[in-house]
Design a protein around this motif. Structure first.
Motif, PDB file in Angstrom:
ATOM      1  N   ILE A   1      73.636  67.297 -16.776  1.00 57.49           N
ATOM      2  CA  ILE A   1      74.119  68.092 -15.927  1.00 57.49           C
ATOM      3  C   ILE A   1      73.792  69.500 -16.196  1.00 57.49           C
ATOM      4  CG2 ILE A   1      76.468  68.706 -16.963  1.00 57.49           C
ATOM      5  CD1 ILE A   1      77.784  68.462 -14.384  1.00 57.49           C
ATOM      6  N   VAL A   2      73.563  70.453 -15.403  1.00 53.78           N
ATOM      7  CA  VAL A   2      73.095  71.651 -15.756  1.00 53.78           C
ATOM      8  C   VAL A   2      74.439  72.521 -15.994  1.00 53.78           C
ATOM      9  CG1 VAL A   2      72.191  73.803 -14.572  1.00 53.78           C
ATOM     10  CG2 VAL A   2      71.167  71.527 -13.848  1.00 53.78           C
ATOM     11  N   THR A   3      74.309  73.145 -17.017  1.00 50.75           N
ATOM     12  CA  THR A   3      75.652  73.757 -17.576  1.00 50.75           C
ATOM     13  C   THR A   3      76.000  74.931 -16.602  1.00 50.75           C
ATOM     14  OG1 THR A   3      74.729  73.605 -19.859  1.00 50.75           O
ATOM     15  CG2 THR A   3      76.531  75.177 -19.470  1.00 50.75           C
ATOM     16  N   GLY A   4      77.498  74.814 -16.052  1.00 53.40           N
ATOM     17  CA  GLY A   4      77.752  75.830 -15.263  1.00 53.40           C
ATOM     18  C   GLY A   4      77.760  75.430 -13.825  1.00 53.40           C
ATOM     19  N   SER A   5      77.086  74.241 -13.542  1.00 58.43           N
ATOM     20  CA  SER A   5      76.908  73.705 -12.253  1.00 58.43           C
ATOM     21  C   SER A   5      77.467  72.368 -11.721  1.00 58.43           C
ATOM     22  CB  SER A   5      75.341  74.053 -11.707  1.00 58.43           C
ATOM     23  OG  SER A   5      74.704  72.779 -12.250  1.00 58.43           O
ATOM     24  N   ASP A   6      77.346  71.883 -10.627  1.00 57.37           N
ATOM     25  CA  ASP A   6      77.467  70.548 -10.364  1.00 57.37           C
ATOM     26  C   ASP A   6      76.178  69.765 -10.235  1.00 57.37           C
ATOM     27  OD1 ASP A   6      80.066  71.599  -7.974  1.00 57.37           O
ATOM     28  OD2 ASP A   6      80.166  70.942 -10.234  1.00 57.37           O
ATOM     29  N   SER A   7      75.053  70.408 -10.401  1.00 55.71           N
ATOM     30  CA  SER A   7      73.802  69.696 -10.329  1.00 55.71           C
ATOM     31  C   SER A   7      73.772  68.561 -11.547  1.00 55.71           C
ATOM     32  CB  SER A   7      72.662  70.604 -10.509  1.00 55.71           C
ATOM     33  OG  SER A   7      71.524  70.127 -10.400  1.00 55.71           O
ATOM     34  N   SER A   8      73.413  67.346 -11.082  1.00 55.69           N
ATOM     35  CA  SER A   8      73.456  66.281 -12.084  1.00 55.69           C
ATOM     36  C   SER A   8      72.418  65.083 -11.691  1.00 55.69           C
ATOM     37  CB  SER A   8      74.647  65.672 -12.220  1.00 55.69           C
ATOM     38  OG  SER A   8      75.275  65.044 -11.097  1.00 55.69           O
ATOM     39  N   VAL A   9      71.846  64.447 -12.826  1.00 61.76           N
ATOM     40  CA  VAL A   9      71.009  63.245 -12.378  1.00 61.76           C
ATOM     41  C   VAL A   9      71.417  62.278 -13.193  1.00 61.76           C
ATOM     42  CG1 VAL A   9      68.448  62.834 -12.680  1.00 61.76           C
ATOM     43  CG2 VAL A   9      69.089  65.150 -12.220  1.00 61.76           C
TER      44      VAL A   9
ATOM     45  N   ARG B   1      78.018  54.259 -10.628  1.00 57.18           N
ATOM     46  CA  ARG B   1      79.145  53.797 -11.501  1.00 57.18           C
ATOM     47  C   ARG B   1      79.493  54.621 -12.359  1.00 57.18           C
ATOM     48  NH1 ARG B   1      77.972  49.994 -14.991  1.00 57.18           N
ATOM     49  NH2 ARG B   1      75.918  50.305 -15.168  1.00 57.18           N
ATOM     50  N   PHE B   2      78.724  55.550 -12.836  1.00 55.02           N
ATOM     51  CA  PHE B   2      79.032  56.432 -13.695  1.00 55.02           C
ATOM     52  C   PHE B   2      79.024  58.011 -12.963  1.00 55.02           C
ATOM     53  CE2 PHE B   2      77.480  54.322 -17.925  1.00 55.02           C
ATOM     54  CZ  PHE B   2      78.110  53.467 -17.790  1.00 55.02           C
ATOM     55  N   THR B   3      80.047  59.022 -13.695  1.00 52.61           N
ATOM     56  CA  THR B   3      79.918  60.276 -13.110  1.00 52.61           C
ATOM     57  C   THR B   3      80.091  61.276 -14.288  1.00 52.61           C
ATOM     58  OG1 THR B   3      81.009  59.570 -11.137  1.00 52.61           O
ATOM     59  CG2 THR B   3      81.128  61.930 -11.745  1.00 52.61           C
ATOM     60  N   ILE B   4      79.000  62.309 -14.236  1.00 48.30           N
ATOM     61  CA  ILE B   4      79.208  63.263 -15.241  1.00 48.30           C
ATOM     62  C   ILE B   4      79.722  64.544 -14.814  1.00 48.30           C
ATOM     63  CG2 ILE B   4      76.851  64.248 -14.680  1.00 48.30           C
ATOM     64  CD1 ILE B   4      76.303  64.594 -17.867  1.00 48.30           C
ATOM     65  N   SER B   5      80.596  65.166 -15.522  1.00 45.09           N
ATOM     66  CA  SER B   5      81.266  66.477 -15.052  1.00 45.09           C
ATOM     67  C   SER B   5      81.545  67.326 -16.242  1.00 45.09           C
ATOM     68  CB  SER B   5      82.603  65.898 -14.258  1.00 45.09           C
ATOM     69  OG  SER B   5      83.479  65.203 -15.323  1.00 45.09           O
ATOM     70  N   GLN B   6      81.816  68.598 -15.857  1.00 43.17           N
ATOM     71  CA  GLN B   6      82.194  69.419 -17.139  1.00 43.17           C
ATOM     72  C   GLN B   6      83.379  70.436 -16.559  1.00 43.17           C
ATOM     73  OE1 GLN B   6      78.825  71.723 -17.719  1.00 43.17           O
ATOM     74  NE2 GLN B   6      78.409  72.005 -15.633  1.00 43.17           N
ATOM     75  N   ASP B   7      84.166  70.761 -17.643  1.00 45.52           N
ATOM     76  CA  ASP B   7      85.283  71.524 -17.436  1.00 45.52           C
ATOM     77  C   ASP B   7      84.872  72.849 -18.333  1.00 45.52           C
ATOM     78  OD1 ASP B   7      87.692  73.289 -18.011  1.00 45.52           O
ATOM     79  OD2 ASP B   7      88.842  71.352 -17.493  1.00 45.52           O
ATOM     80  N   ASN B   8      84.278  73.694 -17.599  1.00 42.65           N
ATOM     81  CA  ASN B   8      83.811  74.965 -18.329  1.00 42.65           C
ATOM     82  C   ASN B   8      85.008  75.832 -19.158  1.00 42.65           C
ATOM     83  OD1 ASN B   8      81.212  74.619 -17.452  1.00 42.65           O
ATOM     84  ND2 ASN B   8      81.728  75.464 -15.484  1.00 42.65           N
ATOM     85  N   ALA B   9      85.984  75.716 -18.644  1.00 45.28           N
ATOM     86  CA  ALA B   9      87.360  76.253 -19.162  1.00 45.28           C
ATOM     87  C   ALA B   9      87.508  75.886 -20.516  1.00 45.28           C
ATOM     88  CB  ALA B   9      88.480  76.521 -18.544  1.00 45.28           C
TER      89      ALA B   9
END
Length: 126
Positions: A51-59, A67-75
């Motif tokens: 995932i691109v840091t600070g965005s929702d762009s993922s591969v 089946r898998f989902t990558i995500s980030q919580d910047n806070a």
């Protein structure tokens, strides 16, 4: 410097779910990509998702797409990998990775990343 600490691995039956977490410490604002890799004994480390840091762009790797989902919580400076419909072939040591480099290979390549966590084991039984 960036420190990465994974958690959330464990054992699950096929069809089950797990969520991996990767807490990032230090100069996290300098990262440009964060990703998950996995490795089984005797094999090379395989890129799972990025995932691109600070965005929702993922591969995603084809083997986990849908089946898998990558995500980030910047806070919280935390990266996640939600893994659903797990299969025995998903069994591996999972590593969190981050890079502050803007170039240097594709997202699937280990050399693209300059920071790694210690890994968390995921075991899926049939």
């Amino acid at each position: 410097q960036v420190q990465l600490v994974e958690s959330g691995g464990g054992s699950v039956q096929a069809g089950g779910s797990l969520r991996l977490s990767c807490a990032a410490f230090g100069y996290t604002y300098s990262t440009v990509l964060m990703g998950w890799f996995r490795q089984t004994p005797g094999k090379e480390r395989e890129g799972v998702a990025v995932i691109v840091t600070g965005s929702d762009s993922s591969v995603y790797a084809d083997s986990v797409k849908g089946r898998f989902t990558i995500s980030q919580d910047n806070a919280k400076n935390t990266l996640y990998l939600q893994m659903n419909s797990l299969k025995p072939e998903d069994t591996a040591m999972y590593y969190c990775a981050a890079t502050t480099w803007r170039t240097g290979g594709t997202w699937r390549e280990e050399r693209r990343y300059n920071y790694w966590g210690q890994g968390t084991q995921v075991t899926v039984s049939s």
